[in-house]
Design an enzyme around this catalytic site. Structure first.
Site, PDB file in Angstrom:
ATOM      1  N   GLU A  85       0.883  -1.175   0.000  1.00  0.00           N
ATOM      2  CA  GLU A  85       0.000   0.000   0.000  1.00  0.00           C
ATOM      3  C   GLU A  85       0.917   1.219   0.000  1.00  0.00           C
ATOM      4  O   GLU A  85       1.428   1.619   1.044  1.00  0.00           O
ATOM      5  CB  GLU A  85      -0.906  -0.019   1.254  1.00  0.00           C
ATOM      6  CG  GLU A  85      -1.835  -1.221   1.326  1.00  0.00           C
ATOM      7  CD  GLU A  85      -3.024  -1.115   0.366  1.00  0.00           C
ATOM      8  OE1 GLU A  85      -3.315  -0.002  -0.096  1.00  0.00           O
ATOM      9  OE2 GLU A  85      -3.645  -2.159   0.082  1.00  0.00           O
TER      10      GLU A  85
ATOM     11  N   CYS B  29      -2.249   9.684   2.412  1.00  0.00           N
ATOM     12  CA  CYS B  29      -1.791   9.076   1.155  1.00  0.00           C
ATOM     13  C   CYS B  29      -2.735   9.368  -0.009  1.00  0.00           C
ATOM     14  O   CYS B  29      -2.305   9.463  -1.147  1.00  0.00           O
ATOM     15  CB  CYS B  29      -1.618   7.577   1.335  1.00  0.00           C
ATOM     16  SG  CYS B  29      -3.119   6.768   1.906  1.00  0.00           S
TER      17      CYS B  29
HETATM   18  P1  NAD Z   1       8.114   4.812   4.977  1.00  0.00           P
HETATM   19  O1  NAD Z   1       8.211   3.998   3.743  1.00  0.00           O
HETATM   20  O2  NAD Z   1       9.246   5.709   5.312  1.00  0.00           O
HETATM   21  O3  NAD Z   1       7.950   3.831   6.261  1.00  0.00           O
HETATM   22  C1  NAD Z   1       6.978   2.820   6.292  1.00  0.00           C
HETATM   23  C2  NAD Z   1       7.471   1.699   7.203  1.00  0.00           C
HETATM   24  O4  NAD Z   1       8.679   1.162   6.696  1.00  0.00           O
HETATM   25  C3  NAD Z   1       7.747   2.138   8.636  1.00  0.00           C
HETATM   26  O5  NAD Z   1       7.222   1.185   9.521  1.00  0.00           O
HETATM   27  C4  NAD Z   1       9.252   2.198   8.707  1.00  0.00           C
HETATM   28  O6  NAD Z   1       9.763   1.873   9.983  1.00  0.00           O
HETATM   29  C5  NAD Z   1       9.696   1.164   7.691  1.00  0.00           C
HETATM   30  N1  NAD Z   1      10.946   1.518   7.019  1.00  0.00           N
HETATM   31  C6  NAD Z   1      11.433   2.766   6.747  1.00  0.00           C
HETATM   32  N2  NAD Z   1      12.611   2.676   6.086  1.00  0.00           N
HETATM   33  C7  NAD Z   1      12.867   1.362   5.936  1.00  0.00           C
HETATM   34  C8  NAD Z   1      13.942   0.632   5.340  1.00  0.00           C
HETATM   35  N3  NAD Z   1      14.970   1.251   4.769  1.00  0.00           N
HETATM   36  N4  NAD Z   1      13.895  -0.702   5.366  1.00  0.00           N
HETATM   37  C9  NAD Z   1      12.851  -1.351   5.932  1.00  0.00           C
HETATM   38  N5  NAD Z   1      11.828  -0.709   6.527  1.00  0.00           N
HETATM   39  C10 NAD Z   1      11.823   0.614   6.538  1.00  0.00           C
HETATM   40  O7  NAD Z   1       6.731   5.579   4.899  1.00  0.00           O
HETATM   41  P2  NAD Z   1       6.109   6.636   5.911  1.00  0.00           P
HETATM   42  O8  NAD Z   1       6.931   7.875   5.905  1.00  0.00           O
HETATM   43  O9  NAD Z   1       5.822   5.981   7.215  1.00  0.00           O
HETATM   44  O10 NAD Z   1       4.698   6.915   5.218  1.00  0.00           O
HETATM   45  C11 NAD Z   1       4.528   7.816   4.174  1.00  0.00           C
HETATM   46  C12 NAD Z   1       4.337   7.116   2.857  1.00  0.00           C
HETATM   47  O11 NAD Z   1       3.383   6.086   2.985  1.00  0.00           O
HETATM   48  C13 NAD Z   1       3.761   8.043   1.796  1.00  0.00           C
HETATM   49  O12 NAD Z   1       4.367   7.760   0.567  1.00  0.00           O
HETATM   50  C14 NAD Z   1       2.301   7.701   1.763  1.00  0.00           C
HETATM   51  O13 NAD Z   1       1.658   8.006   0.559  1.00  0.00           O
HETATM   52  C15 NAD Z   1       2.355   6.235   2.006  1.00  0.00           C
HETATM   53  N6  NAD Z   1       1.103   5.766   2.562  1.00  0.00           N
HETATM   54  C16 NAD Z   1       0.338   4.933   1.814  1.00  0.00           C
HETATM   55  C17 NAD Z   1      -0.886   4.506   2.308  1.00  0.00           C
HETATM   56  C18 NAD Z   1      -1.763   3.590   1.533  1.00  0.00           C
HETATM   57  O14 NAD Z   1      -2.714   3.068   2.104  1.00  0.00           O
HETATM   58  N7  NAD Z   1      -1.513   3.347   0.259  1.00  0.00           N
HETATM   59  C19 NAD Z   1      -1.308   4.942   3.559  1.00  0.00           C
HETATM   60  C20 NAD Z   1      -0.503   5.798   4.274  1.00  0.00           C
HETATM   61  C21 NAD Z   1       0.707   6.196   3.778  1.00  0.00           C
END
Ligand code: NAD
Length: 455
Positions: A209, A243
């Site tokens: 997602e 998002c």
């Molecule tokens: P992110 O990708 O930075 O982090 C998401 C998760 O991944 C967190 O739990 C984090 O701890 C983990 N993570 C971060 N870096 C990592 C790495 N290098 N290796 C492994 N795991 C890692 O995203 P965010 O900043 O938490 O959220 C924002 C993004 O999420 C935006 O792009 C937004 O559009 C998207 N989003 C999508 C939905 C959806 O339903 N499609 C909903 C909410 C947010």
């Protein structure tokens, strides 16, 4: 921390078959709901501490969805999890055909920060309903909500069934080195690619997602005032950190000026501020600095103020923006709303389709032909006509992205399916045996087969 022991425990528990019992699943879902009810005050406090999100916003955009998802799963579990009859083709008669939904096993759910309860607990409900064991890794960025989710789960559930891990990239990387039967990830496209690669090593199925730049398209015949009202609400809810909020606007050049005035008026009318609890902070300094960097002061039509100490960025409209501007090269994920004009709808379609597929798209028009053209020619995860974001509030609709904005979907029955495998069965009696199936073969049998296989 080593997670292999917990995963081993969960795998062992999964093979006791206890999670396959519908009564067990319903009991656990009811337990989750009552824990959430009991902890509601703490849930509000934690999220307010993290980024000043109000009780109203937390209930209406997170908890209400989770409660409804639990109720829906409890209500429909017997139907969703039962054998589903399928038609039987002639070559398999007099057999019967059916599909058996079965849980996948040990699942990993990784959450994003911007709706910290919703994005961790909604997939959790689906995974529990489908009869899996689960390791949940909420986002570490809102640290109070992450700690509270972990506490609520780890104090109340057996780690062999359900366990929450707190941590960021390091802990998630370690988790991703383990073998799971399903990984459900919510977050950025960049990290989604890391997750997908890690899952591929074990051929683990994934649901991703992800995010993207979701456009709102306003045609000249649309109801400009109401369109502006709905866009302002969705763009500045959670300070644009949603998002599926409209990332930018594409508007017919002939109605741009009128529309901008409506946008400005609604921002003023809604009176966004921390004081009256209808606005939230930018989640952290890193995102605050990123957003300020995208805010080109020469293009501000309205707003533009910011304060680093309180991580406040005012609802801001930017005009004179083109697809070449830095703000159009990444998902904004904040309260900055660029407005781009168009004069030819085909250019709009081309502009969107030549970029990564958005998670959402919003079409504001009263012209049904235009609506149908845009809906059929632009690819995106999901969306709305003459509204924004409300597609997520209908639990009868699967929610998910496509291409760069993700793969797979969840919510309601789609969530149950995401965490299930559907085992297809042909079930035959012994009393009928068609000779035609077995050698020796000849031209008569071939003629029969050619006819039968068409039926
Ligand atoms: P992110 O990708 O930075 O982090 C998401 C998760 O991944 C967190 O739990 C984090 O701890 C983990 N993570 C971060 N870096 C990592 C790495 N290098 N290796 C492994 N795991 C890692 O995203 P965010 O900043 O938490 O959220 C924002 C993004 O999420 C935006 O792009 C937004 O559009 C998207 N989003 C999508 C939905 C959806 O339903 N499609 C909903 C909410 C947010």
């Amino acid at each position: 921390m080593h997670y292999d022991e917990t995963i081993k425990l969960q795998r062992h528990f999964f093979y006791t078959n206890e999670t396959r019992s519908i009564d067990f699943r319903i009991d656990q879902l009811k337990k989750l709901k009552s824990i959430l009810h009991l902890c509601e005050t703490f849930l509000y406090e934690a999220i307010y501490t993290d980024f000043k999100k109000s009780e109203f916003d937390t209930y209406s955009t997170e908890l209400s969805f989770i409660y409804r998802e639990i109720d829906e799963a409890i209500h429909h579990l017997p139907e969703w999890s039962g054998h589903q009859r399928a038609k039987t083709n002639i070559i398999n008669l007099p057999g019967r055909s059916y599909i058996i939904p079965e849980p996948l096993g040990v699942c990993l759910i990784i959450g994003a920060w911007n709706y910290p309860y919703l994005l961790s607990l909604l997939p959790l409900v689906s995974a529990m309903a489908a009869g899996n064991t689960i390791i949940l890794k909420p986002s570490e960025i809102p640290s109070s909500t992450s700690a509270l989710i972990a506490e609520m789960i780890n104090v109340n559930f057996d780690p062999g069934y359900l366990f929450a891990v707190e941590g960021g990239a390091m802990e998630t990387t370690e988790l991703l080195n383990q073998k799971f039967d399903k990984i459900f990830f919510t977050g950025s496209t960049a990290v989604g690619k890391i997750v997908y690669q890690a899952a591929a090593k074990n051929l683990t199925p994934v649901t991703l997602e992800l995010g993207g730049k979701s456009p709102a398209i306003i045609t000249k015949d649309s109801n400009l005032k109401d369109s502006a009202k709905r866009i302002v609400w969705s763009k500045f809810l959670n300070a644009g950190q949603t998002c599926i909020s409209p990332d930018y606007i594409l508007i017919d050049v002939s109605v741009k000026e009128k529309f901008l005035i409506h946008l400005r008026d609604y921002i003023q009318k809604f009176d966004y501020s921390f004081e009256n609890k209808n606005y939230v902070q930018i989640i952290n300094d890193r995102n605050f600095q990123r957003l300020v960097g995208l805010l080109d002061k020469t293009k501000v039509y309205f707003g533009g103020e910011s304060d680093a100490e309180t991580r406040y960025i005012a609802p801001t409209i930017l005009t004179g923006v083109s697809f070449d501007d830095p703000i159009m090269t990444e998902e904004i994920f904040g309260p900055l709303l660029p407005v781009i004009v168009y004069s030819d709808l085909d250019d709009v379609i081309h502009s969107i389709n030549s970029r990564p597929k958005p998670l959402a798209c919003y079409i504001f028009t009263n012209d049904h032909e235009i609506r149908d053209k845009l809906l059929s020619e632009i690819s995106f995860g999901g969306g709305a006509v003459n509204d924004t974001m409300m597609q997520i509030s209908n639990h009868h609709l699967p929610f998910g992205g496509t291409g760069d904005s993700g793969m797979g979907s969840y919510h309601g029955k789609a969530g149950f399916a995401t965490f299930s495998h559907f085992k297809s069965i042909v079930d035959k009696p012994f009393w009928f045996e068609p000779k035609i199936k077995y050698p020796p073969y000849g031209t008569t049998k071939l003629a029969w087969i050619k006819w039968l296989m068409k039926l």
